[in-house]
Scaffold this motif. Sequence first.
Motif, mmCIF file in Angstrom:
data_model
loop_
_atom_site.group_PDB
_atom_site.id
_atom_site.type_symbol
_atom_site.label_atom_id
_atom_site.label_comp_id
_atom_site.label_asym_id
_atom_site.label_seq_id
_atom_site.Cartn_x
_atom_site.Cartn_y
_atom_site.Cartn_z
ATOM 1 N N VAL A 326 0.835 -1.203 0.000
ATOM 2 C CA VAL A 326 0.000 0.000 0.000
ATOM 3 C C VAL A 326 0.870 1.254 0.000
ATOM 4 O O VAL A 326 0.589 2.232 -0.718
ATOM 5 N N LYS A 327 1.946 1.240 0.779
ATOM 6 C CA LYS A 327 2.819 2.408 0.890
ATOM 7 C C LYS A 327 3.870 2.466 -0.212
ATOM 8 O O LYS A 327 4.622 3.436 -0.304
ATOM 9 N N ASP A 328 3.934 1.447 -1.056
ATOM 10 C CA ASP A 328 4.821 1.386 -2.223
ATOM 11 C C ASP A 328 6.294 1.591 -1.842
ATOM 12 O O ASP A 328 6.960 2.526 -2.307
ATOM 13 N N ILE A 329 6.818 0.681 -1.025
ATOM 14 C CA ILE A 329 8.214 0.759 -0.634
ATOM 15 C C ILE A 329 9.150 0.547 -1.822
ATOM 16 O O ILE A 329 10.326 0.909 -1.767
ATOM 17 N N ALA A 330 8.626 0.021 -2.928
ATOM 18 C CA ALA A 330 9.459 -0.204 -4.114
ATOM 19 C C ALA A 330 10.061 1.084 -4.655
ATOM 20 O O ALA A 330 11.099 1.057 -5.320
ATOM 21 N N GLN A 331 9.435 2.209 -4.351
ATOM 22 C CA GLN A 331 9.925 3.479 -4.898
ATOM 23 C C GLN A 331 11.155 4.004 -4.162
ATOM 24 O O GLN A 331 11.721 5.030 -4.557
ATOM 25 N N PHE A 332 11.613 3.277 -3.119
ATOM 26 C CA PHE A 332 12.759 3.746 -2.342
ATOM 27 C C PHE A 332 13.846 2.676 -2.283
ATOM 28 O O PHE A 332 14.155 2.137 -1.210
ATOM 29 N N PRO A 333 14.456 2.321 -3.425
ATOM 30 C CA PRO A 333 15.469 1.263 -3.427
ATOM 31 C C PRO A 333 16.764 1.731 -2.775
ATOM 32 O O PRO A 333 17.014 2.935 -2.653
ATOM 33 N N HIS A 345 12.090 3.944 7.306
ATOM 34 C CA HIS A 345 10.931 4.473 8.027
ATOM 35 C C HIS A 345 9.693 3.625 7.768
ATOM 36 O O HIS A 345 9.014 3.187 8.711
ATOM 37 N N LEU A 346 9.379 3.377 6.507
ATOM 38 C CA LEU A 346 8.185 2.600 6.171
ATOM 39 C C LEU A 346 8.282 1.185 6.727
ATOM 40 O O LEU A 346 7.317 0.649 7.280
ATOM 41 N N PHE A 347 9.444 0.573 6.581
ATOM 42 C CA PHE A 347 9.650 -0.800 7.023
ATOM 43 C C PHE A 347 9.490 -0.908 8.539
ATOM 44 O O PHE A 347 8.834 -1.817 9.056
ATOM 45 N N ALA A 348 10.072 0.036 9.258
ATOM 46 C CA ALA A 348 9.974 0.018 10.725
ATOM 47 C C ALA A 348 8.539 0.245 11.189
ATOM 48 O O ALA A 348 8.066 -0.409 12.134
ATOM 49 N N GLU A 349 7.820 1.153 10.548
ATOM 50 C CA GLU A 349 6.439 1.426 10.948
ATOM 51 C C GLU A 349 5.529 0.230 10.658
ATOM 52 O O GLU A 349 4.662 -0.114 11.471
ATOM 53 N N GLN A 386 -6.111 -0.504 6.113
ATOM 54 C CA GLN A 386 -6.455 0.355 7.247
ATOM 55 C C GLN A 386 -5.266 0.524 8.184
ATOM 56 O O GLN A 386 -5.014 1.619 8.698
ATOM 57 N N ARG A 387 -4.526 -0.557 8.388
ATOM 58 C CA ARG A 387 -3.335 -0.474 9.242
ATOM 59 C C ARG A 387 -2.267 0.393 8.578
ATOM 60 O O ARG A 387 -1.609 1.209 9.226
ATOM 61 N N ALA A 388 -2.099 0.238 7.268
ATOM 62 C CA ALA A 388 -1.100 1.032 6.543
ATOM 63 C C ALA A 388 -1.420 2.521 6.599
ATOM 64 O O ALA A 388 -0.513 3.360 6.590
ATOM 65 N N ALA A 389 -2.704 2.860 6.667
ATOM 66 C CA ALA A 389 -3.105 4.271 6.728
ATOM 67 C C ALA A 389 -2.613 4.938 8.004
ATOM 68 O O ALA A 389 -2.568 6.182 8.081
ATOM 69 N N LEU A 390 -2.238 4.152 9.001
ATOM 70 C CA LEU A 390 -1.703 4.714 10.246
ATOM 71 C C LEU A 390 -0.254 5.161 10.111
ATOM 72 O O LEU A 390 0.269 5.845 10.995
ATOM 73 N N ILE A 391 0.399 4.762 9.017
ATOM 74 C CA ILE A 391 1.800 5.129 8.802
ATOM 75 C C ILE A 391 1.859 6.514 8.184
ATOM 76 O O ILE A 391 1.354 6.736 7.078
ATOM 77 N N GLY A 392 2.445 7.442 8.903
ATOM 78 C CA GLY A 392 2.568 8.805 8.412
ATOM 79 C C GLY A 392 4.008 9.203 8.193
ATOM 80 O O GLY A 392 4.901 8.364 8.073
ATOM 81 N N GLU A 393 4.245 10.508 8.132
ATOM 82 C CA GLU A 393 5.598 11.013 7.914
ATOM 83 C C GLU A 393 6.453 10.921 9.168
ATOM 84 O O GLU A 393 7.673 10.932 9.095
ATOM 85 N N LYS A 394 5.802 10.843 10.325
ATOM 86 C CA LYS A 394 6.506 10.729 11.600
ATOM 87 C C LYS A 394 6.295 9.328 12.177
ATOM 88 O O LYS A 394 5.250 8.705 11.959
ATOM 89 N N SER A 395 7.268 8.848 12.937
ATOM 90 C CA SER A 395 7.123 7.540 13.567
ATOM 91 C C SER A 395 6.011 7.565 14.601
ATOM 92 O O SER A 395 5.854 8.532 15.352
#
Length: 607
Positions: A326-333, A345-349, A386-395
Amino acid sequence: MTTLPPVTLNRTLNLTVCLALLGAFSCNPASAEVTPTPAQKAVDQAPEIATAYTEKTGSNAHKQMVAAANPLAADAGYQMLRQGGSAIDAAIATQLVLTLVEPQSSGIGGGAFLMYTDGRRVQAFDGRETAPAAASEQLFQNPDGTPVSRATGVVGGRSVGAPGVLRMLQLAHREHGRLEWATLFAPAIALAQDGFPVSQRLHGLLAWDQALKRDPVAAHYFYDRDGKPWPVGHILKNPALARTLQEVADGGADAFYQGRIARDIAVKVASHPTNPGKLTMQDIAGYRAIVREPVCSDYKAWTVCGMPPPSSGGVAIAQMLGMLEVKDIAQFPPVDGMPDTRAIHLFAEAGRLAYADRDRYIADPDFVPLPGQGVAALVDKTYLAQRAALIGEKSMGRAAAGSPPGLQVAWGTDNALQRPSTSHLVVVDQYGAGLSMTTSVEDAFGARQMVDGFLLNNQLTDFSFASRDASGPVANRVQAGKRPRSAMSPTLVFEKGTHKLVLATGSPGGSAIINYVAKVLVGTMDWGLNVQQAISLPNFGSRNGPTELEKDRIPASQIAVLQAMGHTVRVTEQNSGLQGIMRLHAHGQDFWFGGADPRREGAVRGD
């Protein structure tokens, strides 16, 4: 057993055929390290220590391959493959040698989880240890109900569960073996009789551990007369294990679970001078391995299959992947082998959210109902969005457990110790089968109790020491006959369009296993790395506590950015032991490419 479902998407696995190893990383250590809380110390204190980091390049094979945590063990598995053996045959021979040469991590006195495919179906073999019939919720509690100390829990007979690995391997062999059972024992028996050289890693762990030498049998075997560990290169012979293995080779697993060996285990457990346990011959004789339904979920062009409860690995990894899609971590290789800060950040959240559910809901499903519709509810795509929507710019710092669809139960939060001393192996054979197996005695050298040439597990400390809290009973509390929750994450990945096996991977590492394996999956499926490159990436992630970064692998500048994003950063040894085999394509044909973790002694063999 799961039959791979028919699908309409037909894409080729887009993995980079780049066989050059990532270059050595030159990083500055963190300028600031956060002091862990007492609870975090309980989880992370005294792991199986790191002993060396050796760059590895990976290996190619066209027909068959095995990767394991020690070269002698990989050689044993490879011998079976060369003799026409199956992947299961190779795994058994590999495990038996690991019992001898890597006793700190796994062995026949412990348990294992095995993911297997024959190319048509997927099976999850559960060889997890079980609690004795006399065990109760108060097993790891003082008279006033407070948890006992880590040392009290781990060392001695109290923590020993009924071993499961041999029953599990025999169950798998009866269905998928090609060579005779006794043939698989020959390499380990020969090495036990003739001796093997003590490795740098084994020597380092023997020097580090202070509890093992208090067991007279272990002290005589592992240390010289002055109490010093045998030096690197010393030829160590184990005639007691050779005898044990010969009996099991001749009599099958029953020779272990009944008669002399079972009696010796029970006597050893009950006779510990300060911390006796409750395991009996009847508990051992009654042990049964189980074939369970794997956790399989689609991720982009692939189907990822992992171990179901009582392992939390398959569910947690499916949750992390669902959120990261959902957060498309592929865009940050990664760039030049260094993870992007936004990816960390995304992986840790995502990890925080998955571990929150894990600690609340996952336990032995034969004793504890999963929330709502079970595994399906926890990996539901709408729920994960829904869980992914909780991931924002801050931890978010610390995540709360979610409410999966149909939630009907309320559980307390787990506080198991979850030690990182485990091993992993992967195999593919010439017949189209492949497997991923994680095997463990729990803490380094298990319960520090040696009998008949092998060490006993301390796996019962994977139960929660607390049995309930304000939210209710803890799902992973101790109960008679129950299997403790695990983070072991043997994983198989298939191409959705063709159902071809394209990756087998897994790792030791206690509760951090989930992050280690998820890193490799993201590295290969999202970032186009080969499996060796993905394994060699710095380790990072969160277990719903600090954001943990591998020591000396992440620059201080990145750490500062993460801290500015609200991350409480902890820099620590991230002592994974990943193994992986993946399918690649070049010059018009498929081939296998295997990788081993540079943080341990792993090796790849194949042809």
